[in-house]
Structures are given as structure tokens and as C-alpha cells.
Design an enzyme around this catalytic site. Structure first.
Site, short mmCIF file in Angstrom:
data_model
loop_
_atom_site.label_atom_id
_atom_site.label_comp_id
_atom_site.label_asym_id
_atom_site.label_seq_id
_atom_site.Cartn_x
_atom_site.Cartn_y
_atom_site.Cartn_z
CE LYS A 58 9.77 -4.45 20.71
NZ LYS A 58 9.76 -5.58 21.64
N GLY A 122 -9.33 -20.13 33.62
CA GLY A 122 -9.74 -21.44 33.09
C GLY A 122 -8.86 -22.53 33.66
CD GLU A 211 23.73 -11.58 31.10
OE1 GLU A 211 22.62 -11.10 30.87
OE2 GLU A 211 23.91 -12.77 31.43
CB VAL A 245 22.40 -9.18 41.52
CG1 VAL A 245 21.70 -8.48 42.68
CG2 VAL A 245 22.62 -8.21 40.36
CB VAL A 277 16.70 -12.76 35.42
CG1 VAL A 277 17.59 -11.66 35.97
CG2 VAL A 277 15.52 -13.02 36.37
NE ARG A 279 7.27 -13.25 29.77
CZ ARG A 279 6.50 -12.45 30.50
NH1 ARG A 279 7.03 -11.41 31.13
NH2 ARG A 279 5.20 -12.65 30.58
CG ASP A 319 5.77 -17.17 26.17
OD1 ASP A 319 6.14 -17.32 24.99
OD2 ASP A 319 5.85 -16.08 26.77
CG HIS A 451 20.49 1.19 -6.20
ND1 HIS A 451 21.40 1.01 -5.18
CD2 HIS A 451 20.74 2.43 -6.71
CE1 HIS A 451 22.19 2.07 -5.10
NE2 HIS A 451 21.79 2.95 -6.01
#
Ligand code: FAD
Ligand code: NAD
Length: 477
Positions: A58, A122, A211, A245, A277, A279, A319, A451
Site C-alpha cells: 500500500k 515454534g 491469467e 504459462v 498465483v 498462497r 491464512d 454532501h
């Protein structure tokens, strides 16, 4: 001797560090183990998100947008800048400064909340023990009543484009190129492909996205994705759909990418190639085999709605578990698990996870897409408001895109809000809050919005569900 805790968290990304801080706030004696080292070989908390993900990407998106605006766009506002020059080292230094400040901030939060920080790898052992192997090889045993696994993910690799760290790279390396590639290829037209592709295009690279799928951004609402494809292509991102690819060869400092497009074999020569592509979870060496932690064939830890694994008092978040790989989703799971351990009731509303793609224009949404509603056979009404009709968007000089509200035809309950346009990453929060409280499109329509704001587009899209938008020219029968 083992150090003893109420809770040990493995991983200090946005899932793990948030879980650890919340546990400590709730009065639990907490430790967090993390192995991330920065370029100076110093521990750096915050995981992928802070070190090589959300934050640095970002920062570069903001900086590159300013550069592009200075060269192309600001003149429209009556501000003449004679050819703005790129100082890439300074841009990268600023990115690194933001990252360091934030990662050190997490260390500070651990200290102030009394979270004990352990550096090293860990591993979950039998009977709720964690073995920490520090980078110097020293081992330390930790004993915990509860263990939270939050080891995150890494970039997926594909055999047709093996990374060499110089010409064929992952997203991490693509955040630190030391010069602007003349021609940049990206395998994967997903979130990373679009965000990093945009950064380097704005800085001067010719960018080709390959893609594999025939359609663009399949997780987004189809109408919004189509608008995105049109606008990104207009900006100069060369997006090739249905491009598979086959192989890559590095020759004379360039990558020759061979790909299949329909029945044709095509070649594209690029100076750098980013592989983006998807994770994979970091679960290979997370648990000793005798723990019998259940993972699926992709390495995803099996959990229930409350992030409980198959092992008593062992949780998994972020994740490494099902659901979108997003920082805020992991953080909310971290808070839910901390509350649960402390004996409170908590849950995550998986139906209202906001998604954002930080391109220009930004794409953001929450709830169901139009194609999902059709597949599920749900009758719905649609309201759309284009930013071209927004006074604030005109003032910004950024009028591309729209806001779209989907409401249940019977109950009027808002089922999805989708948007593409300026500052949609911020606007989507309104939709999440409203939908969290079960809003109807009428509730939104009778709410007053300041507004001139971009938020008025949300209001007008809600009004448009009944054909009552004020600033859309429409003939009445
Ligand atoms: P991670 O952030 O991956 O953290 C896991 C931590 O655990 C790491 O520090 C790792 O070193 C450590 N670890 C792993 N195994 C062990 C072990 N055995 N012992 C000790 N420590 C261990 N998401 C968004 O929501 N918004 C965005 O804008 C966004 N932008 C992104 C941009 C890029 C380029 C990338 C790559 C990702 C982006 N993401 C974004 C995704 C986001 O970064 C992840 O979803 C998020 O970081 C996952 O959090 P986590 O805590 O589960 O894991
Ligand atoms: P992604 O899933 O967003 O996109 C990967 C794309 O690659 C898909 O469109 C897929 O069809 C395509 N693909 C897969 N294999 C291919 C192949 N062999 N050839 C060509 N195309 C192929 O994954 P990503 O862009 O790598 O991002 C990874 C994760 O990080 C995502 O899950 C995302 O949620 C997260 N992320 C989020 C943000 C954000 O929230 N703004 C930003 C960056 C990353």
C-alpha cells in the site's frame, strides 16, 4: 525447564499478534513465538502483512499514484509540474521506514500488554508443549494450557516458472526492485498481480498480466469485474485472459515466457516476471507428527466455525485455515479465539468479510455477488449509482466506476454491496456496518449522508433499488 503460560501463540502476523494482545488484555499469561527476520537479521513482528504484504504494497501504491498524478492528471487541476522525476531509492526507503515503524510498534504493544516474545521457530509438540528453536539453534520448551497456531502463508510456486530470485520472482522481491523494469510480466491476474502490476506500470513499466482463467476476477461481482477490466486495460495494463504459462527460460537477461492461449502457443519476452498465483499455508513444520493435527491435502489446518482444531485447547487462525487469506479476517479470528479462551462468547461473521483491491479505481465489496444470488435462486433487486453523477467524484477528478446495492426482493434486506471507484476501500465499511445490523435498502435510503461526499453514491444506489435515485436522469413513464 519449560516456561509456563496460559496461552502460547505461534506466529506474530495480524492473526497471531492480535490474538496475543487480546489474550493479554483479558488477563491471560501469554507468549508469542515468531521467526521473521528482517534484512538486518533482526526479529520483525507483524508477519507477511507488515513486512512484505499489505503495508509495503500500500505504501508503494500511494507513492506510485502520486508520481503518476504529478506527471499525468494534476495539470487538469490547474497545477503545472514540469516533468516529475522518480527517485526510486527514496520511495523504497520511505516504504521501509513505514514498515519498521509499524513492526516496532507491535513490539511496543507486546511490551505494554505484557506479552512475552520468543524469537525462533515454534513447533507444536504433544501434550500442549511448544518447542522454540531460536536462529542460533538454542531450544526452549514452553508449556501452555491453550495454543493458537497462526503461522501464515507463503507464495505458491509453479513448475512452469521456477523462481530464480533475479528475473523470476515472487511478490516479496517485486516490492523491492532496484530499478523500474522496462517490461514486466506477471503470472496471475489476481489481487497481487493487479496491485503490484499497477505500482510498476505507474512508475513506467510496460506490464503484461497472464491469467489462466478465461474470466477476470471471478470472486468479484461480474459487472464490477467487467468494469475493472475495461478501466485497467485503458490505463495500459495488458491483461491476457485464458493464458496458461507452459515454460519460462531466462536468456540474455530476459525471461522468455511461453504460454498457451486457446490453441495457440505464444511467447512474451519480459525483463522481470512476478509469479502471483496464490498462497499456501505454512504448516509443513508446524506440528510434530505425533500430535496428529489434521490438515487437508493443501496443508490447510482443519478447524470448526470457532477455529478449534481436532486437538483439545489447540486453535488455528488466519491464512492457515479456510476462508480468504486476508489480514482482517485473521485478526477477527484471533480476537474470537482469545475471547473463547477467556470464557466469553464470540464469533466471526464470515458472510460479511470485506474484500478490497487497492488499484485505481479501487474495487471493494461485501456480501453476495449477483452471480451467487442467481446460482442460489434468490430473487433480488438492484440499485446502481455511477460516480460520474457524484459531485465529490467530479471535484476529485475521478469519476470512474459505480456503487451497486443488491437487496432481497421479498424482505428488502441488503445482501451485497459492490463498488469500483475512488476510495471504495473506505466506503465499503459503511456497507459492512449496515449489513451487520441487518439493514434494508430502505433503511439506507432514508439515512442522511453528508454532501458532497463519495458516500452519497452508497445512498443513491440504495435509493435506486426502488428507482428513486435523485441524480440519475431517467424518464418516468
Ligand atoms: P502471516 O502474516 O503470514 O504471519 C505469520 C507469521 O508466523 C510470520 O511472521 C511467520 O514468520 C511466522 N511463522 C510461521 N511459521 C512459524 C513457526 N513455525 N514458528 C514461529 N513463527 C512462524 N491482506 C489484506 O487483508 N489486505 C491487503 O491489502 C493485503 N495485501 C497483501 C499484499 C501482498 C503482497 C501479500 C503477499 C499479501 C497481502 N495480504 C493482504 C494478505 C495478508 O498479508 C495475509 O492474509 C495476512 O498476513 C495473514 O496473516 P497471518 O497472521 O495468518 O499470517
Ligand atoms: P489470487 O488468488 O488473488 O490470484 C491468483 C490468480 O492467479 C488467480 O486469478 C488464478 O486464476 C491465477 N493463476 C493461478 N495459477 C495460474 C497459472 N499457472 N497461470 C496463470 N494464472 C494463474 O492470489 P494472489 O494474487 O497471489 O494473492 C494471494 C493472496 O493474498 C490472495 O488470497 C489475497 O487474498 C491476498 N492478498 C490480498 C490483498 C488485498 O486484500 N488487497 C492484496 C494482495 C494479496
Amino acid at each position: 525447564m519449560a516456561d509456563k503460560f496460559d496461552v502460547v501463540v505461534i506466529g506474530a502476523g495480524p492473526a497471531g499478534y492480535v490474538a496475543a494482545i487480546r489474550c493479554a488484555q483479558l488477563g491471560l499469561k501469554t507468549a508469542c513465538v515468531d521467526k521473521w527476520l528482517n534484512d538486518d537479521n533482526k526479529p520483525s513482528l507483524g508477519g507477511t502483512c507488515l513486512n512484505v504484504g499489505c503495508i509495503p504494497s500500500k505504501v508503494l501504491l500511494e507513492s506510485s499514484e502520486l508520481y503518476e498524478l504529478a506527471n499525468n492528471g494534476i495539470a487538469e487541476h490547474g497545477v503545472d509540474i514540469k516533468s516529475a522525476k522518480l527517485n526510486l531509492p527514496a520511495m523504497m526507503q520511505r516504504k521501509q521506514k513505514v514498515v519498521s515503524e509499524l513492526t516496532q510498534g507491535i513490539a511496543g504493544l507486546f511490551k505494554s500488554n505484557g506479552v512475552s516474545s520468543y524469537e525462533g521457530h515454534g513447533m507444536l509438540m504433544a501434550q500442549n508443549n511448544v518447542e522454540v528453536t531460536a536462529h542460533d539453534g538454542k531450544k526452549q520448551a514452553l508449556e501452555a494450557t491453550h495454543i493458537i497456531l497462526a503461522s501464515g502463508s507463503h507464495s505458491m510456486e509453479i513448475p512452469s516458472a521456477p523462481l530464480d530470485g533475479e528475473h523470476i520472482v515472487d511478490s516479496t522481491a517485486a516490492l523491492s526492485f532496484d530499478s523500474v523494469p522496462k517490461k514486466l510480466g506477471v503470472i496471475g491476474g489476481g489481487v497481487i498481480g493487479l496491485e503490484l502490476g499497477s505500482v510498476w506500470r505507474r512508475l513506467g513499466a510496460e506490464v503484461v498480466l497472464l491469467e489462466a482463467q478465461d474470466s477476470f476476477l471471478t470472486m468479484a461481482d461480474e459487472q464490477i469485474a467487467k468494469e475493472g477490466l475495461k478501466l485497467f486495460t485503458k490505463q495500459g495494463l495488458d491483461i491476457r485472459l485464458g493464458a496458461r504459462v507452459v515454460s519460462c527460460e531466462v536468456k540474455k537477461g530476459q525471461v522468455d515466457v511461453e504460454y498457451q492461449h486457446k490453441d495457440e502457443t505464444c511467447h512474451e519476452k519480459v525483463d522481470k516476471l512476478i509469479v502471483a498465483v496464490g498462497r499456501r499455508p505454512n504448516t509443513d513444520e508446524l506440528a510434530s507428527p505425533d500430535t496428529e493435527l489434521i490438515l487437508d491435502e493443501w496443508g490447510v489446518v482443519h478447524v470448526d466455525e470457532q477455529c478449534c482444531t481436532n486437538l483439545p485447547n489447540v486453535y488455528a487462525i488466519g491464512d492457515i485455515v479456510r476462508g480468504p487469506m486476508l489480514a482482517h479476517k485473521g485478526s477477527e479470528e484471533g480476537i474470537m479465539v482469545a475471547e473463547k479462551i477467556a470464557g466469553h462468547h464470540a464469533e466471526v461473521n464470515y458472510d460479511l468479510i470485506p474484500s478490497v483491491i487497492y488499484t485505481t479505481p479501487e474495487i471493494a465489496w461485501t456480501g453476495k455477488t449477483e452471480q451467487t444470488l442467481k446460482t442460489e435462486g434468490i430473487d433480488y433487486n438492484t440499485g446502481i449509482f455511477p460516480f460520474a453523477a457524484s459531485g465529490r467524484a467530479r471535484a476529485l477528478g475521478d469519476t470512474s466506476g459505480m456503487v451497486k446495492v443488491l437487496a432481497d426482493a421479498k424482505t428488502d434486506r441488503v445482501l451485497g454491496v459492490h463498488m469500483i471507484g475512488p476510495h471504495c476501500s473506505e466506503l465499503v465499511a459503511q456497507a459492512v456496518i449496515a449489513m451487520e445490523f441487518g439493514t434494508s435498502s430502505e433503511d439506507l435510503a432514508v439515512t442522511m449522508f453528508a454532501h458532497p461526499t463519495l458516500s452519497e453514491a452508497v445512498h443513491e444506489a440504495a435509493l435506486d433499488v426502488r428507482g428513486n435515485a435523485i441524480h440519475i436522469a431517467r424518464k418516468r413513464k
